[in-house]
Motif scaffolding. Structure first.
Motif, mmCIF file in Angstrom:
data_model
loop_
_atom_site.group_PDB
_atom_site.id
_atom_site.type_symbol
_atom_site.label_atom_id
_atom_site.label_comp_id
_atom_site.label_asym_id
_atom_site.label_seq_id
_atom_site.Cartn_x
_atom_site.Cartn_y
_atom_site.Cartn_z
ATOM 1 N N UNK A 1 -9.318 -35.472 32.160
ATOM 2 C CA UNK A 1 -10.433 -35.143 32.985
ATOM 3 C C UNK A 1 -10.498 -34.021 33.848
ATOM 4 N N UNK A 2 -9.180 -33.557 34.323
ATOM 5 C CA UNK A 2 -9.032 -32.492 35.228
ATOM 6 C C UNK A 2 -9.312 -31.315 34.302
ATOM 7 N N UNK A 3 -8.639 -31.211 33.218
ATOM 8 C CA UNK A 3 -9.103 -29.928 32.316
ATOM 9 C C UNK A 3 -10.295 -29.803 31.746
ATOM 10 N N UNK B 1 -15.423 -26.806 32.230
ATOM 11 C CA UNK B 1 -16.967 -26.469 32.345
ATOM 12 C C UNK B 1 -17.206 -25.819 33.753
ATOM 13 N N UNK B 2 -16.133 -25.678 34.753
ATOM 14 C CA UNK B 2 -16.483 -24.838 35.977
ATOM 15 C C UNK B 2 -16.396 -23.471 35.665
ATOM 16 N N UNK C 1 -18.990 -41.222 28.062
ATOM 17 C CA UNK C 1 -19.261 -41.891 29.730
ATOM 18 C C UNK C 1 -19.171 -40.497 30.477
ATOM 19 N N UNK C 2 -18.204 -39.795 30.300
ATOM 20 C CA UNK C 2 -18.122 -38.552 31.145
ATOM 21 C C UNK C 2 -19.464 -37.747 31.000
ATOM 22 N N UNK C 3 -19.772 -37.562 29.871
ATOM 23 C CA UNK C 3 -21.077 -36.835 29.618
ATOM 24 C C UNK C 3 -22.460 -37.237 30.048
ATOM 25 N N UNK C 4 -22.708 -38.515 29.860
ATOM 26 C CA UNK C 4 -23.925 -39.301 30.435
ATOM 27 C C UNK C 4 -23.890 -39.193 31.974
ATOM 28 N N UNK D 1 -18.825 -31.279 22.794
ATOM 29 C CA UNK D 1 -18.271 -32.470 22.046
ATOM 30 C C UNK D 1 -17.015 -32.216 21.370
ATOM 31 N N UNK D 2 -16.495 -31.153 21.670
ATOM 32 C CA UNK D 2 -15.178 -30.759 21.179
ATOM 33 C C UNK D 2 -14.240 -31.608 21.894
ATOM 34 N N UNK D 3 -14.686 -31.940 23.200
ATOM 35 C CA UNK D 3 -13.679 -32.582 24.004
ATOM 36 C C UNK D 3 -13.308 -33.895 23.835
#
Length: 132
Positions: A122-124, A129-130, A58-61, A68-70
Motif C-alpha cells: 500500500x505504501x509503495x 502514484x504520487x 478495493x484500493x482502486x475503487x 492494473x500492474x499493481x
C-alpha cells in the motif's frame, strides 16, 4: 467495503486451508495422479492472484486510481510471505522444536508477514502514484 474484504479474506483462508489439507492428506496430491500434482501449485497461485486482485480493486475503487500492474505487485508481495516465513522459522523457532512450514504456521509467521507486506504494498503503490 469492510464486509467485502472480510468475505474475501475468509474465502481465501478456507480455500488455502483446503489446499494445505489436500497436500498433506493421505489421498492428496502425493498419491494422486500427475494432473492433480500439477494443479495444486496453480490453484495456490490463482488464490494469491485472486487475493491481490481483490485488494487492488478495493484500493482502486475507494482510495485512489492506480495501475492494473499493481495486482501482480501485490500478488508477488503476498507470495513473498512464504519464503520470509520459512526464513524466520529458521532464525527463530520460537517455542517449537521444528523449523518447517507447519511450525512457521503454528508460530503465526505467515500472518505477520502478510500483514507487513500488504502494508508495504500500500505504501509503495501510494508513493508510485504520487510520483507520476
Amino acid at each position: 467495503m469492510r464486509l467485502f474484504l472480510y468475505s474475501i479474506n475468509v474465502i481465501c483462508f478456507y480455500l488455502g486451508k483446503q489446499l494445505c489439507y489436500e497436500m498433506y492428506s493421505r489421498f492428496g496430491w502425493l498419491s494422486g495422479t500427475s494432473t492433480e500434482i500439477i494443479l495444486i501449485p496453480f490453484q495456490g497461485l490463482a488464490l494469491f492472484i485472486f487475493l491481490g486482485l481483490s485488494y487492488w480493486l478495493t484500493a482502486h475503487k475507494l482510495l485512489k486510481k492506480n495501475k492494473k500492474i499493481n495486482v501482480f505487485f501485490i500478488t508477488i508481495l503476498l507470495l513473498l510471505s512464504i519464503p520470509l516465513s520459512l526464513l524466520t522459522i529458521q532464525i527463530n523457532s520460537g517455542f517449537g522444536s521444528g523449523t518447517g512450514w507447519v511450525d512457521a504456521v503454528k508460530m503465526g509467521y505467515p500472518v505477520f508477514w502478510i500483514t507487513m507486506l500488504l502494508g508495504l504494498s500500500g505504501l509503495l503503490i501510494t508513493r508510485q502514484t504520487e510520483l507520476t
